[in-house]
Design a protein around this motif. Structure first.
Motif, PDB file in Angstrom:
ATOM      1  N   GLN A 142      41.657  41.576  49.185  1.00 54.23           N
ATOM      2  CA  GLN A 142      41.374  42.906  49.737  1.00 54.23           C
ATOM      3  C   GLN A 142      42.244  43.925  49.021  1.00 54.23           C
ATOM      4  OE1 GLN A 142      41.306  43.269  54.076  1.00 54.23           O
ATOM      5  NE2 GLN A 142      42.348  45.226  53.921  1.00 54.23           N
ATOM      6  N   LYS A 143      41.621  44.995  48.553  1.00 57.52           N
ATOM      7  CA  LYS A 143      42.352  46.016  47.813  1.00 57.52           C
ATOM      8  C   LYS A 143      43.313  46.775  48.718  1.00 57.52           C
ATOM      9  CE  LYS A 143      38.960  46.941  44.145  1.00 57.52           C
ATOM     10  NZ  LYS A 143      39.895  46.543  43.086  1.00 57.52           N
ATOM     11  N   CYS A 144      44.344  47.317  48.110  1.00 63.64           N
ATOM     12  CA  CYS A 144      45.320  48.130  48.838  1.00 63.64           C
ATOM     13  C   CYS A 144      44.676  49.461  49.231  1.00 63.64           C
ATOM     14  CB  CYS A 144      46.556  48.360  47.976  1.00 63.64           C
ATOM     15  SG  CYS A 144      47.872  49.291  48.796  1.00 63.64           S
ATOM     16  N   THR A 145      44.891  49.881  50.469  1.00 66.39           N
ATOM     17  CA  THR A 145      44.391  51.163  50.963  1.00 66.39           C
ATOM     18  C   THR A 145      45.577  51.973  51.484  1.00 66.39           C
ATOM     19  OG1 THR A 145      44.056  50.435  53.253  1.00 66.39           O
ATOM     20  CG2 THR A 145      42.277  49.971  51.684  1.00 66.39           C
ATOM     21  N   PRO A 146      45.391  53.253  51.749  1.00 63.67           N
ATOM     22  CA  PRO A 146      46.510  54.029  52.317  1.00 63.67           C
ATOM     23  C   PRO A 146      47.007  53.498  53.654  1.00 63.67           C
ATOM     24  CG  PRO A 146      44.835  55.509  51.428  1.00 63.67           C
ATOM     25  CD  PRO A 146      44.252  54.132  51.381  1.00 63.67           C
ATOM     26  N   GLU A 147      46.217  52.650  54.328  1.00 62.95           N
ATOM     27  CA  GLU A 147      46.607  52.130  55.638  1.00 62.95           C
ATOM     28  C   GLU A 147      47.075  50.683  55.605  1.00 62.95           C
ATOM     29  OE1 GLU A 147      46.783  53.927  58.372  1.00 62.95           O
ATOM     30  OE2 GLU A 147      46.085  55.717  57.318  1.00 62.95           O
ATOM     31  N   SER A 148      46.806  49.922  54.531  1.00 58.95           N
ATOM     32  CA  SER A 148      47.171  48.499  54.509  1.00 58.95           C
ATOM     33  C   SER A 148      47.471  48.057  53.080  1.00 58.95           C
ATOM     34  CB  SER A 148      46.044  47.645  55.100  1.00 58.95           C
ATOM     35  OG  SER A 148      44.845  47.796  54.352  1.00 58.95           O
ATOM     36  N   ASP A 149      48.332  47.048  52.965  1.00 52.84           N
ATOM     37  CA  ASP A 149      48.763  46.530  51.676  1.00 52.84           C
ATOM     38  C   ASP A 149      47.691  45.618  51.080  1.00 52.84           C
ATOM     39  OD1 ASP A 149      50.343  46.035  49.497  1.00 52.84           O
ATOM     40  OD2 ASP A 149      51.684  44.631  50.507  1.00 52.84           O
ATOM     41  N   THR A 150      47.873  45.294  49.805  1.00 53.48           N
ATOM     42  CA  THR A 150      46.981  44.364  49.128  1.00 53.48           C
ATOM     43  C   THR A 150      47.032  42.999  49.818  1.00 53.48           C
ATOM     44  OG1 THR A 150      47.564  45.476  47.068  1.00 53.48           O
ATOM     45  CG2 THR A 150      46.360  43.408  46.882  1.00 53.48           C
ATOM     46  N   VAL A 151      45.878  42.361  49.956  1.00 57.77           N
ATOM     47  CA  VAL A 151      45.814  41.002  50.508  1.00 57.77           C
ATOM     48  C   VAL A 151      45.450  40.058  49.372  1.00 57.77           C
ATOM     49  CG1 VAL A 151      44.705  39.479  52.172  1.00 57.77           C
ATOM     50  CG2 VAL A 151      45.141  41.864  52.779  1.00 57.77           C
ATOM     51  N   CYS A 152      46.309  39.077  49.122  1.00 57.65           N
ATOM     52  CA  CYS A 152      46.097  38.128  48.034  1.00 57.65           C
ATOM     53  C   CYS A 152      45.816  36.744  48.602  1.00 57.65           C
ATOM     54  CB  CYS A 152      47.323  38.062  47.116  1.00 57.65           C
ATOM     55  SG  CYS A 152      47.785  39.654  46.388  1.00 57.65           S
ATOM     56  N   GLU A 153      45.101  35.940  47.842  1.00 58.57           N
ATOM     57  CA  GLU A 153      44.867  34.555  48.200  1.00 58.57           C
ATOM     58  C   GLU A 153      44.906  33.706  46.939  1.00 58.57           C
ATOM     59  OE1 GLU A 153      41.023  34.181  49.966  1.00 58.57           O
ATOM     60  OE2 GLU A 153      39.933  34.813  48.168  1.00 58.57           O
ATOM     61  N   CYS A 154      45.093  32.406  47.116  1.00 60.78           N
ATOM     62  CA  CYS A 154      45.170  31.510  45.967  1.00 60.78           C
ATOM     63  C   CYS A 154      43.823  31.451  45.244  1.00 60.78           C
ATOM     64  CB  CYS A 154      45.581  30.110  46.426  1.00 60.78           C
ATOM     65  SG  CYS A 154      47.251  30.013  47.078  1.00 60.78           S
ATOM     66  N   LYS A 155      43.898  31.234  43.943  1.00 61.38           N
ATOM     67  CA  LYS A 155      42.676  31.117  43.158  1.00 61.38           C
ATOM     68  C   LYS A 155      41.923  29.845  43.531  1.00 61.38           C
ATOM     69  CE  LYS A 155      44.283  33.798  39.167  1.00 61.38           C
ATOM     70  NZ  LYS A 155      44.568  33.783  37.720  1.00 61.38           N
ATOM     71  N   GLU A 156      40.712  29.706  42.985  1.00 63.20           N
ATOM     72  CA  GLU A 156      39.887  28.550  43.288  1.00 63.20           C
ATOM     73  C   GLU A 156      40.620  27.256  42.951  1.00 63.20           C
ATOM     74  OE1 GLU A 156      37.019  28.474  44.788  1.00 63.20           O
ATOM     75  OE2 GLU A 156      36.954  30.658  44.986  1.00 63.20           O
ATOM     76  N   ASN A 157      40.343  26.228  43.761  1.00 66.12           N
ATOM     77  CA  ASN A 157      40.916  24.889  43.560  1.00 66.12           C
ATOM     78  C   ASN A 157      42.437  24.883  43.640  1.00 66.12           C
ATOM     79  OD1 ASN A 157      38.329  23.867  43.215  1.00 66.12           O
ATOM     80  ND2 ASN A 157      38.376  24.167  40.998  1.00 66.12           N
ATOM     81  N   SER A 158      42.993  25.720  44.514  1.00 69.76           N
ATOM     82  CA  SER A 158      44.435  25.716  44.745  1.00 69.76           C
ATOM     83  C   SER A 158      44.694  26.124  46.183  1.00 69.76           C
ATOM     84  CB  SER A 158      45.150  26.661  43.782  1.00 69.76           C
ATOM     85  OG  SER A 158      44.729  27.990  43.978  1.00 69.76           O
ATOM     86  N   TYR A 159      45.887  25.799  46.693  1.00 73.89           N
ATOM     87  CA  TYR A 159      46.249  26.125  48.064  1.00 73.89           C
ATOM     88  C   TYR A 159      47.713  26.557  48.094  1.00 73.89           C
ATOM     89  CZ  TYR A 159      48.518  21.530  48.208  1.00 73.89           C
ATOM     90  OH  TYR A 159      49.320  20.447  47.947  1.00 73.89           O
ATOM     91  N   ARG A 160      48.104  27.249  49.170  1.00 72.56           N
ATOM     92  CA  ARG A 160      49.439  27.840  49.249  1.00 72.56           C
ATOM     93  C   ARG A 160      50.439  26.855  49.836  1.00 72.56           C
ATOM     94  NH1 ARG A 160      50.737  32.853  48.448  1.00 72.56           N
ATOM     95  NH2 ARG A 160      48.564  33.538  48.647  1.00 72.56           N
ATOM     96  N   VAL A 161      51.559  26.705  49.139  1.00 73.56           N
ATOM     97  CA  VAL A 161      52.698  25.922  49.611  1.00 73.56           C
ATOM     98  C   VAL A 161      53.885  26.868  49.634  1.00 73.56           C
ATOM     99  CG1 VAL A 161      54.184  23.931  49.217  1.00 73.56           C
ATOM    100  CG2 VAL A 161      51.763  23.806  48.608  1.00 73.56           C
ATOM    101  N   LYS A 162      54.355  27.231  50.873  1.00 73.41           N
ATOM    102  CA  LYS A 162      55.371  28.255  51.047  1.00 73.41           C
ATOM    103  C   LYS A 162      54.873  29.557  50.429  1.00 73.41           C
ATOM    104  CE  LYS A 162      59.282  25.097  51.424  1.00 73.41           C
ATOM    105  NZ  LYS A 162      60.603  24.699  50.891  1.00 73.41           N
ATOM    106  N   ARG A 163      55.480  30.021  49.332  1.00 68.11           N
ATOM    107  CA  ARG A 163      55.051  31.304  48.744  1.00 68.11           C
ATOM    108  C   ARG A 163      54.306  31.103  47.426  1.00 68.11           C
ATOM    109  NH1 ARG A 163      60.421  32.282  49.754  1.00 68.11           N
ATOM    110  NH2 ARG A 163      60.863  32.523  47.536  1.00 68.11           N
ATOM    111  N   LYS A 164      54.066  29.870  47.023  1.00 64.45           N
ATOM    112  CA  LYS A 164      53.400  29.611  45.744  1.00 64.45           C
ATOM    113  C   LYS A 164      52.071  28.911  45.965  1.00 64.45           C
ATOM    114  CE  LYS A 164      57.687  29.276  43.040  1.00 64.45           C
ATOM    115  NZ  LYS A 164      58.470  28.415  42.114  1.00 64.45           N
ATOM    116  N   CYS A 165      51.210  29.036  44.972  1.00 62.46           N
ATOM    117  CA  CYS A 165      49.903  28.376  45.010  1.00 62.46           C
ATOM    118  C   CYS A 165      49.950  27.119  44.138  1.00 62.46           C
ATOM    119  CB  CYS A 165      48.800  29.321  44.529  1.00 62.46           C
ATOM    120  SG  CYS A 165      48.512  30.725  45.634  1.00 62.46           S
TER     121      CYS A 165
END
Length: 399
Positions: free
Chosen positions: A154-177
């Motif tokens: 989700q893009k950054c807007t004046p009301e909310s920060d950028t929302v990031c997610e892991c790329k395809e075929n990966s998952y989040r472990v703590k702060r890394k994908c």
């Protein structure tokens, strides 16, 4: 009243006791009637009841009260709000509210000017988002950038920060994908694009070959582990020996010996540009349980200005208190720099750095040791300022 009087005369035929009772009743009837309060009249919609019990109308948005009405049927005297002030609701106030001013230095822009009936409307400029400190206060913070192993959800807007997610075929472990290598619980949604696991039992003829391969793998792992242990012990013995030799040399040569050891223990293709760290004794090096001559320090002024850029202004005092700076030192910094809030905050952080650093360095080229930097990162995360902590880790190459 016929029981009391008949034709203007007392009813003489009534018994004396009855006449007395009728007299009492006749006396109390008007008293009871007068003691009942009149029913309070309800004011029309939009009006209010004054202290005198009169229904007065309220002033419309954009107007303030000059004089309230003095009798039912009269109208309240209202006047328009002056320039630079507004009133956004029906009211009975003598003063309008001051218009807000959008602060360019805080990355705000004006999207609607102040009018008599509404306040100025501000928002964060492009590339910044609104981070609320409380219900009324907020700061415009720079939008976050997704890491190389992430994609933008989700893009950054004046009301909310950028929302990031892991790329395809990966998952989040703590702060890394981490990449999905097997169909684990975290990677079930990607299992269709991953090679299936080999669950087929080996044929009888290949059981011997599988056992041989497994045995060779175990031996190889043991040899590699043994090699690592031997290399570590040899390096530690050699470094300890060099430290003992350098401890007998004059103090002026300590930094040179440290640099030589650092170059010796790094790969030939790696170049590290660090400030020389004061030499510790062998006992101190062993008690720290750290590699010899590791660059544990960063420049204090550079770190403080980076922290002031990342931490919201209203949370700096909370941060320095959590780092152990005393209230009297905070008040002294504010008193010495009354005209510049940023310089006052700089002084507060400098007090913390000077007090905790073993080098005793101040704001002029002083160095900060790693334990203090780690303490700063921990406190930022305790204050829910994880993004600021990540920025510092990225800046100083902390994994």
């Amino acid at each position: 009243m016929e029981g009391c009087v008949q034709g203007g005369r007392w009813n003489k035929k009534a018994p004396v006791g009855t006449i007395g009772l009728l007299l009492l009743i006749c006396m109390f009837i008007p008293i009871v009637t007068l003691s009942q309060p009149p029913k309070e009249q309800k004011c029309p919609d939009g009006d209010y009841r004054t202290d005198e019990g009169i229904c007065c109308n309220k002033c419309s948005p954009g107007f303030k009260l000059v004089e309230k009405c003095h009798a039912d049927g009269q109208r309240t005297n209202c006047t328009a709000c002056p320039k630079g002030q507004y009133m956004s609701q029906m009211n009975s106030f003598h003063n309008c509210m001051s218009c807000r001013i959008c602060k360019k230095r805080k990355n705000e822009i004006e999207i609607s000017p102040c009018e008599r009936h509404q306040n100025t409307i501000c928002r964060c400029k492009e590339g910044y988002y609104k981070k609320h400190i409380d219900l009324e206060t907020y700061d415009c913070i720079s939008c976050s950038q997704c890491r190389p192993d992430e994609k933008e959800k989700q893009k950054c807007t004046p009301e909310s920060d950028t929302v990031c997610e892991c790329k395809e075929n990966s998952y989040r472990v703590k702060r890394k994908c981490e990449p999905c290598k097997n169909c684990t619980d975290e990677c079930k949604q990607h299992c269709s694009s991953l090679p299936p696991l080999n669950t087929k039992a080996p044929e009888k003829g290949g059981e011997h070959l599988v056992n041989v391969i497994a045995g060779v793998s175990v031996v190889a792992v043991v040899l590699v582990a043994l090699g690592i242990v031997i290399t570590h012990m040899t390096t530690k013995w050699y470094t300890k020996k060099r430290l003992q030799e350098s401890s007998t040399q004059p103090s002026d040569d300590s930094s040179d010996s440290c640099k030589k050891l650092l170059v010796h223990n790094t790969q030939p293709s790696t170049t590290i540009d660090v400030e020389a760290v004061p030499q510790l004794s062998v006992s101190e090096q062993e008690s720290l349980n750290l590699p010899d001559c590791v660059p544990l320090e960063v420049k204090i002024p550079e770190l403080i200005y980076t922290v002031l850029d990342l931490v919201p202004v209203l949370q700096v005092k909370q941060l320095v208190r959590s780092l152990g700076v005393k209230d009297i030192e905070i008040e002294q910094a504010e008193f010495d720099h009354r005209s510049c809030c940023r310089e006052a905050h700089y002084q507060m952080l400098r007090v913390w750095a000077e007090t905790g650093s073993r080098t005793g360095g101040g704001g002029q080229g002083g160095m900060l040791h790693w334990p203090l930097l780690q303490e700063l990162l921990d406190e930022l995360r305790n204050m829910h300022l994880g993004r600021a902590a990540e920025e510092l880790e990225t800046k100083y190459g902390i994994q």
